[in-house]
Scaffold this motif. Structure first.
Motif, PDB file in Angstrom:
ATOM      1  N   LYS A 256      41.757 -50.168  35.151  1.00 59.39           N
ATOM      2  CA  LYS A 256      41.249 -51.360  35.823  1.00 59.39           C
ATOM      3  C   LYS A 256      42.361 -52.346  36.177  1.00 59.39           C
ATOM      4  N   ASN A 257      43.576 -52.068  35.730  1.00 60.76           N
ATOM      5  CA  ASN A 257      44.683 -52.988  35.968  1.00 60.76           C
ATOM      6  C   ASN A 257      45.131 -52.919  37.426  1.00 60.76           C
ATOM      7  N   SER A 258      45.420 -54.075  37.998  1.00 61.09           N
ATOM      8  CA  SER A 258      45.774 -54.130  39.419  1.00 61.09           C
ATOM      9  C   SER A 258      47.113 -53.475  39.731  1.00 61.09           C
ATOM     10  N   LYS A 259      47.950 -53.253  38.714  1.00 60.86           N
ATOM     11  CA  LYS A 259      49.242 -52.623  38.919  1.00 60.86           C
ATOM     12  C   LYS A 259      49.170 -51.096  38.851  1.00 60.86           C
ATOM     13  N   ILE A 260      47.988 -50.560  38.598  1.00 61.88           N
ATOM     14  CA  ILE A 260      47.809 -49.118  38.429  1.00 61.88           C
ATOM     15  C   ILE A 260      47.019 -48.551  39.603  1.00 61.88           C
ATOM     16  N   LYS A 261      47.567 -47.510  40.183  1.00 62.01           N
ATOM     17  CA  LYS A 261      46.854 -46.742  41.203  1.00 62.01           C
ATOM     18  C   LYS A 261      46.700 -45.332  40.665  1.00 62.01           C
ATOM     19  N   SER A 262      45.515 -44.770  40.776  1.00 63.93           N
ATOM     20  CA  SER A 262      45.291 -43.439  40.204  1.00 63.93           C
ATOM     21  C   SER A 262      44.405 -42.594  41.109  1.00 63.93           C
ATOM     22  N   PHE A 263      44.571 -41.284  40.978  1.00 62.55           N
ATOM     23  CA  PHE A 263      43.722 -40.333  41.689  1.00 62.55           C
ATOM     24  C   PHE A 263      43.768 -39.018  40.932  1.00 62.55           C
ATOM     25  N   ARG A 264      42.906 -38.084  41.302  1.00 64.97           N
ATOM     26  CA  ARG A 264      42.846 -36.777  40.637  1.00 64.97           C
ATOM     27  C   ARG A 264      43.189 -35.683  41.638  1.00 64.97           C
ATOM     28  N   THR A 265      43.885 -34.676  41.123  1.00 68.83           N
ATOM     29  CA  THR A 265      44.272 -33.562  41.978  1.00 68.83           C
ATOM     30  C   THR A 265      44.560 -32.342  41.108  1.00 68.83           C
ATOM     31  N   LYS A 266      44.649 -31.181  41.745  1.00 69.23           N
ATOM     32  CA  LYS A 266      44.978 -29.948  41.026  1.00 69.23           C
ATOM     33  C   LYS A 266      46.463 -29.613  41.165  1.00 69.23           C
ATOM     34  N   GLN A 267      47.083 -30.104  42.250  1.00 67.57           N
ATOM     35  CA  GLN A 267      48.480 -29.779  42.502  1.00 67.57           C
ATOM     36  C   GLN A 267      49.162 -30.952  43.184  1.00 67.57           C
ATOM     37  N   LEU A 268      50.436 -31.156  42.873  1.00 65.38           N
ATOM     38  CA  LEU A 268      51.159 -32.328  43.376  1.00 65.38           C
ATOM     39  C   LEU A 268      52.628 -31.955  43.579  1.00 65.38           C
ATOM     40  N   ARG A 269      53.194 -32.472  44.654  1.00 61.58           N
ATOM     41  CA  ARG A 269      54.640 -32.346  44.871  1.00 61.58           C
ATOM     42  C   ARG A 269      55.215 -33.732  45.073  1.00 61.58           C
ATOM     43  N   VAL A 270      56.309 -34.011  44.397  1.00 59.51           N
ATOM     44  CA  VAL A 270      56.936 -35.332  44.470  1.00 59.51           C
ATOM     45  C   VAL A 270      58.398 -35.158  44.869  1.00 59.51           C
ATOM     46  N   HIS A 271      58.828 -35.969  45.819  1.00 62.66           N
ATOM     47  CA  HIS A 271      60.240 -35.983  46.215  1.00 62.66           C
ATOM     48  C   HIS A 271      60.814 -37.362  45.930  1.00 62.66           C
ATOM     49  N   ARG A 272      62.013 -37.408  45.337  1.00 58.64           N
ATOM     50  CA  ARG A 272      62.708 -38.665  45.099  1.00 58.64           C
ATOM     51  C   ARG A 272      64.130 -38.543  45.647  1.00 58.64           C
ATOM     52  N   ASN A 273      64.822 -39.640  45.740  1.00 61.27           N
ATOM     53  CA  ASN A 273      66.122 -39.654  46.413  1.00 61.27           C
ATOM     54  C   ASN A 273      67.231 -39.008  45.597  1.00 61.27           C
ATOM     55  N   ASN A 274      67.109 -39.063  44.282  1.00 65.97           N
ATOM     56  CA  ASN A 274      68.185 -38.565  43.423  1.00 65.97           C
ATOM     57  C   ASN A 274      67.624 -37.715  42.284  1.00 65.97           C
ATOM     58  N   PRO A 275      68.451 -36.821  41.725  1.00 66.34           N
ATOM     59  CA  PRO A 275      68.027 -36.112  40.519  1.00 66.34           C
ATOM     60  C   PRO A 275      67.792 -37.097  39.375  1.00 66.34           C
ATOM     61  N   GLY A 276      67.066 -36.681  38.386  1.00 64.43           N
ATOM     62  CA  GLY A 276      66.810 -37.553  37.249  1.00 64.43           C
ATOM     63  C   GLY A 276      65.979 -36.836  36.196  1.00 64.43           C
ATOM     64  N   TYR A 277      65.563 -37.601  35.205  1.00 63.78           N
ATOM     65  CA  TYR A 277      64.780 -37.027  34.115  1.00 63.78           C
ATOM     66  C   TYR A 277      63.306 -36.949  34.470  1.00 63.78           C
ATOM     67  N   ILE A 278      62.670 -35.910  33.958  1.00 59.80           N
ATOM     68  CA  ILE A 278      61.220 -35.841  33.856  1.00 59.80           C
ATOM     69  C   ILE A 278      60.920 -35.692  32.363  1.00 59.80           C
ATOM     70  N   HIS A 279      59.648 -35.751  32.004  1.00 59.60           N
ATOM     71  CA  HIS A 279      59.277 -35.414  30.630  1.00 59.60           C
ATOM     72  C   HIS A 279      58.014 -34.575  30.648  1.00 59.60           C
ATOM     73  N   PHE A 280      57.870 -33.732  29.640  1.00 59.09           N
ATOM     74  CA  PHE A 280      56.639 -32.962  29.450  1.00 59.09           C
ATOM     75  C   PHE A 280      56.252 -33.105  27.991  1.00 59.09           C
ATOM     76  N   ASP A 281      55.134 -33.778  27.759  1.00 59.68           N
ATOM     77  CA  ASP A 281      54.678 -34.114  26.404  1.00 59.68           C
ATOM     78  C   ASP A 281      55.759 -34.842  25.611  1.00 59.68           C
TER      79      ASP A 281
END
Length: 356
Positions: A256-281
């Motif tokens: 419900k927070n105005s700074k949060i945008k959310s949606f549901r999906t089964k698959q997602l691809r994200v592109h960013r400008n530089n390499p960096g860290y991700i996390h899994f669990d």
């Protein structure tokens, strides 16, 4: 013929299931020296034959679990925190071996989402009940995850949640979020079945389960059996907003927070400008500019709590009202700030003209 069938059925019922407990002796906040005795005392040995195996190095839990799966072990129990759970679970996906959990980590995100008791004796009783469900899991750049994965500030903040322990989680999270004010948001291009979106965000989190751990709910409505992952985009925030974000996480009102945008999906691809860290669990991994995330539906067998209140605690009316009021005030404050900036610009223009 009927007597033979009944005999075979009774014989099958009498056969014991095989369980292997995989224990990380150093994860979490408490000593595990007494756990073997608890297993001996509370596990129903009329139903199960069991072994206990200790991990000796990073990745060892996955090796032991894979060996158990190959030997057709019925249940492999992860005794430890979310890191141990992830190691064990990723080794037995897409198999007939079920995952059990004795939660004794610092965050216990998956156990909390599944409403498993944190009391060790009671968690063993849940294993005795052996109610198994087929649940979803996710994969981010070939790394399986069962609770959450993420990028940006999320790759940093997940570790901080896991470390919170008994140090006052709300205050701790608030301090972590305030530290994030020095973190520069990145620009991301997000591609899903609805097309492409370009945005600036502090973090992007994909949730299969509802929380990071310590009851910090990043995706309060997430389900592990709906075939979808919840994608949470946290927009840049200031110190005033950080406090409310931390409150909303623990009140299950972050959506419900105005700074949060959310949606549901089964698959997602994200592109960013530089390499960096991700996390899994909560485990970090360095990766490139392109990130692929997908959900595997009904891909792992998990022992669940048959005695849990399936309704789950929902935020009360007062909590929802407080979140709504805060967001309305925040919008109003933003409007006021914009008006102030316009007035300052007009004043400067007027002063310049008067000086002429």
């Amino acid at each position: 013929m009927e007597n033979i069938f009944l005999f075979q059925k009774q014989k099958a019922l009498m056969e014991k299931k095989k369980i292997i407990f995989i224990m990380n002796p150093i994860s979490g906040t408490a000593s595990k020296a007494g756990i073997p005795k608890l297993i001996e005392r509370y596990l129903d040995t009329n139903k199960f034959d069991y072994e206990i195996k200790l991990t000796e190095y990073a990745g060892h839990a996955a090796e032991l679990a894979a060996e158990a799966k190959d030997n057709h072990t019925d249940i492999v129990v992860a005794v430890g925190g979310d890191g141990t759970v992830n190691e064990v679970a990723r080794a037995i996906v897409q198999s007939s071996t079920a995952l059990g959990i004795i939660p004794c980590g610092s965050g216990n995100g998956l156990a909390r989402h599944l409403l498993l008791p944190l009391n060790l004796a009671k968690s063993i009783e849940i294993i005795n009940a052996a109610e198994v469900h087929q649940l979803d899991y996710g994969v981010i750049n070939e790394h399986p995850f069962f609770c959450t994965c993420g990028m940006g500030f999320d790759a940093f903040i997940s570790h901080k949640f896991a470390e919170a322990g008994k140090r006052g989680p709300i205050t701790y999270v608030e301090n972590v979020l305030k530290a994030g004010l020095n973190y520069k948001p990145e620009t991301y291009e997000i591609y899903d079945e609805n097309g492409a979106t370009k945005l600036k965000a502090f973090l992007i989190s994909c949730a299969n389960a509802s929380q990071y751990g310590n009851n910090a709910y990043i995706a309060p409505q997430a389900s592990m059996s709906d075939g979808l992952m919840d994608v949470i985009v946290m927009e840049p925030f200031d110190a005033f907003e950080a406090t409310q974000i931390s409150i909303d996480m623990f009140n299950k009102t972050l959506d419900k927070n105005s700074k949060i945008k959310s949606f549901r999906t089964k698959q997602l691809r994200v592109h960013r400008n530089n390499p960096g860290y991700i996390h899994f669990d909560g485990d970090p991994a360095m990766t490139g500019e392109d990130i692929e995330i997908k959900l595997i539906e009904k891909g792992i067998k998990v022992i669940v709590n048959p005695f849990a209140d399936k309704r789950r605690r929902k935020p009360n009316t007062l909590q929802n009202a407080a979140a709504d009021i805060f967001n309305q005030l925040n919008d109003l404050r933003s409007d006021i700030n914009r008006q102030r900036r316009r007035i300052k610009v007009l004043n400067k223009m007027i002063l310049r003209k008067l000086n002429l």
